[in-house]
Design a protein around this motif. Structure first.
Motif, PDB file in Angstrom:
ATOM      1  N   UNK A   1     -15.289   6.381  -4.085  1.00 30.74           N
ATOM      2  CA  UNK A   1     -14.950   5.244  -3.237  1.00 30.74           C
ATOM      3  C   UNK A   1     -14.370   4.052  -3.968  1.00 30.74           C
ATOM      4  N   UNK A   2     -14.225   4.149  -5.288  1.00 35.77           N
ATOM      5  CA  UNK A   2     -13.655   3.012  -6.014  1.00 35.77           C
ATOM      6  C   UNK A   2     -12.204   2.797  -5.606  1.00 35.77           C
ATOM      7  N   UNK A   3     -11.462   3.894  -5.481  1.00 32.36           N
ATOM      8  CA  UNK A   3     -10.067   3.790  -5.049  1.00 32.36           C
ATOM      9  C   UNK A   3      -9.945   4.197  -3.593  1.00 32.36           C
ATOM     10  N   UNK A   4      -9.504   3.239  -2.780  1.00 26.61           N
ATOM     11  CA  UNK A   4      -9.270   3.477  -1.356  1.00 26.61           C
ATOM     12  C   UNK A   4      -7.845   3.112  -0.955  1.00 26.61           C
ATOM     13  N   UNK A   5      -7.265   2.156  -1.658  1.00 28.53           N
ATOM     14  CA  UNK A   5      -5.879   1.754  -1.415  1.00 28.53           C
ATOM     15  C   UNK A   5      -5.200   1.508  -2.753  1.00 28.53           C
ATOM     16  N   UNK A   6      -3.952   1.936  -2.850  1.00 30.59           N
ATOM     17  CA  UNK A   6      -3.241   1.796  -4.121  1.00 30.59           C
ATOM     18  C   UNK A   6      -1.793   1.413  -3.884  1.00 30.59           C
TER      19      UNK A   6
ATOM     20  N   UNK B   1      -8.267  -8.029  -2.281  1.00 25.29           N
ATOM     21  CA  UNK B   1      -7.734  -8.458  -3.563  1.00 25.29           C
ATOM     22  C   UNK B   1      -6.752  -7.430  -4.110  1.00 25.29           C
ATOM     23  N   UNK B   2      -5.791  -7.907  -4.888  1.00 20.98           N
ATOM     24  CA  UNK B   2      -4.776  -7.061  -5.504  1.00 20.98           C
ATOM     25  C   UNK B   2      -4.820  -7.277  -7.011  1.00 20.98           C
ATOM     26  N   UNK B   3      -4.852  -6.194  -7.773  1.00 19.46           N
ATOM     27  CA  UNK B   3      -4.884  -6.310  -9.228  1.00 19.46           C
ATOM     28  C   UNK B   3      -5.286  -4.999  -9.874  1.00 19.46           C
ATOM     29  N   UNK B   4      -6.226  -5.074 -10.817  1.00 17.90           N
ATOM     30  CA  UNK B   4      -6.688  -3.858 -11.491  1.00 17.90           C
ATOM     31  C   UNK B   4      -7.986  -4.167 -12.221  1.00 17.90           C
ATOM     32  N   UNK B   5      -8.734  -3.109 -12.503  1.00 17.44           N
ATOM     33  CA  UNK B   5      -9.934  -3.221 -13.333  1.00 17.44           C
ATOM     34  C   UNK B   5      -9.743  -2.369 -14.580  1.00 17.44           C
ATOM     35  N   UNK B   6     -10.616  -2.562 -15.558  1.00 21.08           N
ATOM     36  CA  UNK B   6     -10.536  -1.775 -16.780  1.00 21.08           C
ATOM     37  C   UNK B   6     -11.904  -1.504 -17.358  1.00 21.08           C
ATOM     38  N   UNK B   7     -12.020  -0.383 -18.046  1.00 21.42           N
ATOM     39  CA  UNK B   7     -13.274  -0.045 -18.718  1.00 21.42           C
ATOM     40  C   UNK B   7     -12.988   0.941 -19.845  1.00 21.42           C
ATOM     41  N   UNK B   8     -13.440   0.610 -21.051  1.00 24.77           N
ATOM     42  CA  UNK B   8     -13.282   1.520 -22.188  1.00 24.77           C
ATOM     43  C   UNK B   8     -14.044   0.960 -23.380  1.00 24.77           C
TER      44      UNK B   8
ATOM     45  N   UNK C   1       0.834  -1.195   0.000  1.00 28.80           N
ATOM     46  CA  UNK C   1       0.000   0.000   0.000  1.00 28.80           C
ATOM     47  C   UNK C   1       0.877   1.256   0.000  1.00 28.80           C
ATOM     48  N   UNK C   2       0.712   2.065  -1.044  1.00 29.07           N
ATOM     49  CA  UNK C   2       1.494   3.295  -1.192  1.00 29.07           C
ATOM     50  C   UNK C   2       0.639   4.542  -0.966  1.00 29.07           C
ATOM     51  N   UNK C   3      -0.670   4.386  -1.128  1.00 29.61           N
ATOM     52  CA  UNK C   3      -1.605   5.504  -0.963  1.00 29.61           C
ATOM     53  C   UNK C   3      -2.904   4.958  -0.388  1.00 29.61           C
ATOM     54  N   UNK C   4      -3.593   5.770   0.405  1.00 32.78           N
ATOM     55  CA  UNK C   4      -4.940   5.421   0.861  1.00 32.78           C
ATOM     56  C   UNK C   4      -5.769   6.695   0.898  1.00 32.78           C
TER      57      UNK C   4
ATOM     58  N   UNK D   1      -5.668  -2.108  -4.718  1.00 32.66           N
ATOM     59  CA  UNK D   1      -5.916  -2.947  -3.545  1.00 32.66           C
ATOM     60  C   UNK D   1      -7.347  -2.677  -3.102  1.00 32.66           C
ATOM     61  N   UNK D   2      -8.202  -3.682  -3.158  1.00 36.24           N
ATOM     62  CA  UNK D   2      -9.627  -3.448  -2.937  1.00 36.24           C
ATOM     63  C   UNK D   2     -10.266  -4.489  -2.033  1.00 36.24           C
ATOM     64  N   UNK D   3     -11.264  -4.056  -1.294  1.00 42.83           N
ATOM     65  CA  UNK D   3     -12.101  -4.935  -0.475  1.00 42.83           C
ATOM     66  C   UNK D   3     -13.526  -5.007  -1.023  1.00 42.83           C
ATOM     67  N   UNK D   4     -13.766  -4.395  -2.177  1.00 42.63           N
ATOM     68  CA  UNK D   4     -15.134  -4.178  -2.643  1.00 42.63           C
ATOM     69  C   UNK D   4     -15.590  -5.089  -3.770  1.00 42.63           C
ATOM     70  N   UNK D   5     -14.685  -5.813  -4.414  1.00 43.27           N
ATOM     71  CA  UNK D   5     -15.119  -6.669  -5.524  1.00 43.27           C
ATOM     72  C   UNK D   5     -15.815  -7.920  -5.016  1.00 43.27           C
TER      73      UNK D   5
END
Length: 550
Positions: A352-357, A373-380, A343-346, A363-367
């Motif tokens: 609220x999508x980004x809370x930890x990075x 979980x650690x990873x990434x999402x995408x949308x385009x 965790x580098x940022x919170x 880094x998310x607790x919401x999926x």
């Protein structure tokens, strides 16, 4: 009155059903409005010969959210344990999605771009807190804060104050081909042709989070500057080829280009879909031409232009989950991978999508409820994609959708939550040891949590009170070690885990736990710019099971 195009597409949809399922289809034009020009009907999905419970659950979710096509993969420890595809990768030709269908994965690309840069970091080509100006070859400053440097770490955590506003947004929306021609310097220096002050936020670099595709474009440009190679060629040579991935930021370089999924956006009724990206009409993509100088990688789309399949992307994710190594291939040192996932940022950004990075890792607790979980999402362009792993169970999931109902984000779209939960419910171990084994030494620059190294922004401290020893960690590192959420107001830090909340303030020997005041043996304290908190008492208050070794 129905158009000729509508009847043609309806007939094609009927052919899709007949060819793939062998079932007698129902007329698709019954009770259907006229198809808008340029849109395609979504045919019924293929009927599987022997559908499993998982197949039925995923197809039901797709039906509910009108998903065009879905490719998904699950990996555990060091291997791919399941993959499959459903629905359509091309509505015009009735081409089905398989686990090997390639998608333009959008912001999942950022993990690859960060990995490319961090390979150069571990070669000691730069330090994370270096000024990027020294590597780009010209001075980059937020005009509102001309004395503040912009660093590699800030770009990788979206805290650089460089935004997607100004010229970047207008070029992407109106003249995207220009990105392959212009020198990125002309967007970053005051006398540049495409420079605008709106590119920079009104906060100092390093102080706030603002998600920035442009910032990741600069990361790709730094890869070029430091390595001396075009960004896409660098990624192929040092990431994709070693991992035996059919993947590229240049579609013309893909071996399986015939199986690239078309991306779609639906109409308001979610009955018809318009192609938006990667509709190559059966022809091999032509190589893009670039006139931008090396060190101007925006046209190579480091922020979102990667094409690959869910199965091949699982190799990259397994490498990250397993300390930078996939089978016998190492793309990162273990310490570098751990640093990227720490965790580098919170805070709270994008509703609220980004809370930890981490370093371009989310880094998310919401999926999935109850899982960090650690990873990434995408949308385009209508696509939605997710690639995450659970560091506790060593289970990861990847799924990509090329169109559907993406309208109800909270903070993920409901279809993302549904698919992720289904995959984890199916494949996650029924029992997981949730004890956090934390190993630390006084004045050490890192701790070990369940074999994962967490680099600390300030050294750990062991404070002795009578016969009792307490471990104090930087506030952000305590949240990372315990796997809990963290918020900050001034020098008060609030930790959340399930229904439990604990708030600590620098200099106060009390902790507010679920509204009740509890005394602390020692107060949290400030060391330079970092507040250190007592990990044992915090874990007890939040009911997080830990085993300490120090």
């Amino acid at each position: 009155m129905f158009s000729i195009r509508f009847f043609k597409q309806a007939a094609l949809a009927l052919a899709c059903v007949t060819l793939t399922s062998g079932l007698l289809p129902q007329p698709l034009w019954a009770n259907q409005p006229e198809n808008p020009p340029g849109y395609c009907i979504l045919p019924p999905y293929q009927q599987l010969a022997k559908p499993t419970t998982l197949d039925k659950q995923l197809l039901s979710t797709m039906e509910q959210y009108k998903i065009v096509g879905l490719s998904a993969a699950v990996f555990k420890d060091n291997k791919l344990v399941w993959s499959n595809g459903y629905g359509w990768s091309n509505l015009e030709t009735c081409r089905p999605v398989t686990s090997d269908t390639l998608f333009r994965v959008a912001s999942l690309s950022k993990m690859v771009t960060a990995t490319a840069l961090m390979q150069l970091y571990e070669q000691r080509k730069f330090d994370l807190d270096d000024d990027i100006s020294n590597y780009l070859g010209y001075k980059v400053r937020n005009p509102h804060f001309p004395n503040s440097k912009i660093t590699f770490r800030q770009l990788l955590t979206h805290t650089s104050s460089i935004t997607d506003n100004g010229a970047y947004y207008s070029i992407v929306e109106e003249t995207p081909d220009l990105l392959r021609k212009i020198d990125i310097k002309d967007m970053l220096v005051p006398d540049g042709q495409y420079y605008t002050a709106e590119t920079f936020s009104d906060y100092a670099p390093g102080t706030k989070f603002s998600y920035s595709n442009f910032g990741t474009g600069i990361v790709g440009s730094l890869v070029e500057k430091i390595s001396g190679m075009p960004f896409d060629k660098y990624c192929s040579k040092y990431i994709f080829n070693p991992l035996n991935m059919d993947a590229s930021f240049e579609p013309a370089d893909l071996k399986n280009w015939q199986n690239i999924a078309v991306l779609y956006r639906p109409d308001e009724q979610l009955t018809s879909f318009r192609p938006t990206k990667d509709d190559f009409q059966g022809s091999k993509p032509k190589p893009a031409t670039f006139s931008a100088p090396l060190g101007s990688a925006l046209g190579r789309s480091p922020a979102g232009g990667l094409r690959t399949s869910s199965t091949d992307l699982s190799k990259f994710m397994q490498a990250h989950m397993n300390g930078g190594r996939y089978n016998r291939t190492r793309i990162l040192k273990a310490d570098t991978a751990d640093l990227m996932h720490s965790m580098q940022w919170f805070g709270n950004s994008m509703d609220g999508f980004y809370k930890q990075k981490g370093l371009n890792f989310h880094i998310t607790d919401d999926l999935v409820p109850g899982k960090r979980l650690i990873g990434h999402s995408g949308e385009a362009y209508g696509l939605s994609s997710d690639a995450y792993y659970d560091p506790d169970s060593k289970l990861g999931v990847i799924f990509m959708m090329n169109g559907g109902n993406m309208t109800d984000a909270n903070p993920y779209y409901s279809v993302e939550n549904a698919i992720a939960k289904t995959l984890f419910d199916t494949f996650a171990p029924k029992t997981i040891n949730t004890t956090k084994k934390i190993s630390a030494k006084s004045n050490a620059a890192y701790i070990i949590v369940n074999d994962r190294k967490i680099v600390l922004p300030a050294p750990a401290a062991i404070v002795k009170t009578g016969q009792t020893k307490n471990l104090f960690l930087p506030a952000i590192s305590a949240a990372d070690a315990l796997g809990v959420s963290l918020g900050q107001t001034g020098e008060t830090y609030t930790y959340t885990y399930g229904q439990n909340k604990a708030a600590l303030t620098a200099g106060r020997a009390v902790m507010l736990v679920n509204g009740k005041t509890m005394n602390l043996a020692n107060a949290p304290y400030k060391q330079q710019e970092t507040v250190l908190v007592p990990i044992q008492e915090l874990a007890s208050a939040l009911k997080v099971d830990i085993k300490l070794s120090f």
